[in-house]
Design an enzyme around this catalytic site. Structure first.
Site, short mmCIF file in Angstrom:
data_model
loop_
_atom_site.label_atom_id
_atom_site.label_comp_id
_atom_site.label_asym_id
_atom_site.label_seq_id
_atom_site.Cartn_x
_atom_site.Cartn_y
_atom_site.Cartn_z
N THR A 53 41.96 -21.34 80.43
CA THR A 53 43.11 -22.24 80.50
C THR A 53 42.61 -23.57 81.05
OG1 THR A 53 43.60 -21.71 82.81
CG2 THR A 53 44.60 -20.27 81.12
N THR A 142 47.54 -12.61 97.42
CA THR A 142 47.56 -13.82 98.25
C THR A 142 48.44 -13.63 99.48
OG1 THR A 142 48.47 -16.08 98.29
CG2 THR A 142 49.35 -14.65 96.61
N ASP A 143 48.17 -14.41 100.52
CA ASP A 143 49.03 -14.35 101.71
C ASP A 143 50.42 -14.92 101.41
OD1 ASP A 143 48.43 -17.08 101.56
OD2 ASP A 143 47.78 -17.27 103.64
N GLU A 144 50.55 -15.62 100.27
CA GLU A 144 51.83 -16.25 99.95
C GLU A 144 52.92 -15.22 99.61
OE1 GLU A 144 51.81 -19.86 97.67
OE2 GLU A 144 49.74 -20.29 98.20
N LYS A 170 53.02 -13.25 91.90
CA LYS A 170 51.92 -12.52 92.54
C LYS A 170 52.47 -11.30 93.29
CE LYS A 170 48.06 -13.51 92.80
NZ LYS A 170 46.88 -13.25 91.94
P1 NAD Z 1 42.01 -20.84 89.37
O1 NAD Z 1 43.28 -21.40 88.86
O2 NAD Z 1 40.94 -21.77 89.83
O3 NAD Z 1 41.35 -19.91 88.25
C1 NAD Z 1 42.10 -19.02 87.49
C2 NAD Z 1 41.23 -18.52 86.34
O4 NAD Z 1 41.99 -17.55 85.61
C3 NAD Z 1 40.84 -19.62 85.35
O5 NAD Z 1 39.48 -19.49 85.00
C4 NAD Z 1 41.73 -19.35 84.15
O6 NAD Z 1 41.17 -19.76 82.91
C5 NAD Z 1 41.89 -17.83 84.22
N1 NAD Z 1 43.13 -17.39 83.56
C6 NAD Z 1 44.38 -17.90 83.72
N2 NAD Z 1 45.24 -17.24 82.91
C7 NAD Z 1 44.52 -16.29 82.27
C8 NAD Z 1 44.86 -15.28 81.32
N3 NAD Z 1 46.11 -15.15 80.86
N4 NAD Z 1 43.89 -14.45 80.90
C9 NAD Z 1 42.60 -14.59 81.34
N5 NAD Z 1 42.22 -15.55 82.21
C10 NAD Z 1 43.18 -16.38 82.68
O7 NAD Z 1 42.42 -19.83 90.52
P2 NAD Z 1 41.66 -19.47 91.88
O8 NAD Z 1 42.04 -20.47 92.90
O9 NAD Z 1 40.23 -19.22 91.59
O10 NAD Z 1 42.39 -18.11 92.26
C11 NAD Z 1 41.86 -16.87 91.82
C12 NAD Z 1 42.76 -15.76 92.32
O11 NAD Z 1 42.84 -15.80 93.74
C13 NAD Z 1 44.19 -15.86 91.82
O12 NAD Z 1 44.64 -14.58 91.50
C14 NAD Z 1 44.96 -16.43 93.00
O13 NAD Z 1 46.31 -16.00 92.97
C15 NAD Z 1 44.20 -15.83 94.15
N6 NAD Z 1 44.22 -16.60 95.40
C16 NAD Z 1 43.80 -17.90 95.42
C17 NAD Z 1 43.77 -18.59 96.61
C18 NAD Z 1 43.26 -20.02 96.67
O14 NAD Z 1 43.30 -20.63 97.74
N7 NAD Z 1 42.75 -20.59 95.59
C19 NAD Z 1 44.19 -17.98 97.81
C20 NAD Z 1 44.63 -16.65 97.75
C21 NAD Z 1 44.62 -15.97 96.55
P1 TYD Z 2 48.34 -26.15 97.72
O1 TYD Z 2 46.90 -26.51 97.68
O2 TYD Z 2 49.16 -26.36 96.50
O3 TYD Z 2 48.41 -24.64 98.20
P2 TYD Z 2 49.69 -23.71 98.55
O4 TYD Z 2 49.75 -22.75 97.40
O5 TYD Z 2 49.30 -23.07 99.84
O6 TYD Z 2 50.90 -24.52 98.69
O7 TYD Z 2 49.04 -26.97 98.90
C1 TYD Z 2 48.64 -26.83 100.24
C2 TYD Z 2 49.61 -27.61 101.11
O8 TYD Z 2 49.48 -29.01 100.80
C3 TYD Z 2 51.06 -27.27 100.85
O9 TYD Z 2 51.78 -27.36 102.08
C4 TYD Z 2 51.54 -28.37 99.93
C5 TYD Z 2 50.72 -29.57 100.35
N1 TYD Z 2 50.40 -30.55 99.28
C6 TYD Z 2 50.68 -31.92 99.48
O10 TYD Z 2 51.20 -32.33 100.54
N2 TYD Z 2 50.36 -32.78 98.48
C7 TYD Z 2 49.80 -32.37 97.30
O11 TYD Z 2 49.54 -33.24 96.40
C8 TYD Z 2 49.51 -30.98 97.12
C9 TYD Z 2 48.90 -30.48 95.85
C10 TYD Z 2 49.83 -30.11 98.16
#
Ligand code: NAD
Ligand code: TYD
Length: 356
Positions: A53, A142-144, A170
């Site tokens: 994506t 996720t913690d969310e 989620k």
């Molecule tokens: P990201 O958006 O960077 O990457 C998501 C990946 O999934 C991409 O490579 C995308 O192409 C792929 N994808 C999306 N839809 C798809 C589909 N239908 N089929 C196959 N592939 C698909 O996300 P991330 O930040 O690396 O997060 C990874 C996981 O960790 C997620 O499940 C997210 O909910 C979880 N998570 C993320 C965070 C964070 O801070 N980034 C924190 C807690 C949990």
């Molecule tokens: P984000 O990275 O979207 O993560 P989360 O899923 O935890 O919301 O955002 C982190 C925090 O930053 C959240 O409180 C929203 C805030 N935020 C801004 O203030 N400005 C921005 O442009 C973005 C993307 C997030």
């Protein structure tokens, strides 16, 4: 096992090798996890299954291209045929499910794809994992899912209470994984982690967006009054936690993963400006995100006591390295900050001046 399975891999599988299906391995955490596993377990076979994506980027895993024990397969977790194909081709021993639509702001603009990918996609993967006797299915939750809390910390037993389309999708998937264990005894773990930061994070999320805008002398958009809290963990610490859950996590268990590193958004934005050497005048308060969760915070005593995990990377060091990485990878950034990204940016941020 299909006869042709190992034609895809140049090295033969030995008896104690593991075949691991990683979904979403072209995204931020998935690509970091693939590199982590490659360094730590060079004998494991890794299948990276990703739809590519807007958030999926093969440049994130370009180091893996010539690796004989790595294969990329393009596919959609929410397409049953694609999921069936990957299981038929590779018959994985383990599945680690990262793939998701992952950004809250995008989920407000277009919730449907979040329900398809995050909920339906997870169920398809669970179905085929069960049919194929996968030894362990790890859901990257996720913690969310706990929703916003004003004080204290959520344990694995705290109620699930999501407040936006991303977290609700989620939470639904997280519940499906739990139900598969309760109903079928499916061999699962769930990992509920706080906000990650580090290299290769798509610049829609707070930290890389602030860094990217600061580098380009663009305003740093702060939602509401900036008095929201997030707990930040280096992605490598999260990879270590997932690795421990894979190898040592008790079947059916949920593990919280936290950073013990809470920052107010506005303080963090100011700190990033300081690191990059840009003025505070770039800060721009804009209209708040609807249904904006005030604070997430998890209690991670369980993974600490059972699996001896705790964060190792000091935030001030990790964030400096991350800023330096973005400064030295502006080609990577510039490739993203065009086309689809600019359209999204416009849609999310235009006409959003702060209200008096
Ligand atoms: P990201 O958006 O960077 O990457 C998501 C990946 O999934 C991409 O490579 C995308 O192409 C792929 N994808 C999306 N839809 C798809 C589909 N239908 N089929 C196959 N592939 C698909 O996300 P991330 O930040 O690396 O997060 C990874 C996981 O960790 C997620 O499940 C997210 O909910 C979880 N998570 C993320 C965070 C964070 O801070 N980034 C924190 C807690 C949990
Ligand atoms: P984000 O990275 O979207 O993560 P989360 O899923 O935890 O919301 O955002 C982190 C925090 O930053 C959240 O409180 C929203 C805030 N935020 C801004 O203030 N400005 C921005 O442009 C973005 C993307 C997030």
């Amino acid at each position: 096992m299909q006869e042709n399975t190992f034609n895809f891999f140049k090295n033969e599988k030995k008896i104690d090798d593991k075949m691991i299906l990683i979904t979403g391995g072209a995204g931020f955490i998935g690509s970091n996890f693939i590199r982590f596993m490659r360094n730590k377990y060079p004998n494991y076979k890794i299948i990276n299954f990703d739809k590519l994506t807007y958030a999926g980027n093969l440049n994130n895993v370009s180091l893996m291209e010539d690796n004989p024990d790595y294969v990329f397969m393009k596919g959609d977790v929410a397409n049953q045929k694609d999921v069936k194909n990957v299981f038929e081709e590779f018959n994985p021993d383990y599945v680690i499910h990262f793939a998701a639509e992952s950004h809250v702001d995008r989920s407000i603009l277009n919730p449907d794809v979040f329900l398809q990918t995050n909920i339906i996609g997870t169920q398809y993967l669970l179905n085929f994992s069960r049919l194929n006797n996968v030894k362990k299915f790890i859901f990257i939750s996720t913690d969310e899912v706990y929703g916003s809390i004003d004080k204290d910390h959520c344990t694995e037993e705290s109620p699930i209470c999501p407040n936006n389309y991303y977290s609700v999708s989620k939470a639904a998937a997280d519940n499906l994984v739990k139900v598969s264990y309760q109903t079928h005894g499916q061999r699962i773990n769930i990992v509920r982690c706080c906000n990650n930061y580090g290299q290769f994070q798509f610049p829609e999320k707070f930290i890389p967006l602030m860094i990217s805008n600061a580098i380009n002398n663009k305003d740093l958009p702060i939602y509401g009054d900036g008095n929201y809290f997030r707990d930040w963990l280096h992605v490598d610490d999260n990879c270590r936690a997932i690795d421990l859950v894979l190898h040592k996590g008790r079947i059916g268990e949920i593990y919280n993963v936290g950073g013990n590193n809470e920052w107010r958004n506005i303080d963090l934005a100011e700190y990033l400006l300081e690191l990059i050497g840009k003025p505070k005048s770039l800060l721009s308060y804009i209209m708040d995100r609807p249904s904006h969760d005030y604070r997430y915070a998890v209690n991670f005593n369980k993974i600490r006591s059972e699996l001896c995990w705790h964060p190792l990377i000091d935030f001030k060091i990790g964030i400096k390295q991350t800023v330096d990485w973005y400064l030295s990878h502006q080609d990577w950034l510039n490739e993203i900050i065009s086309g689809e990204y600019l359209k999204y940016y416009d849609l999310n941020y235009k006409n959003r001046d702060a209200q008096e």
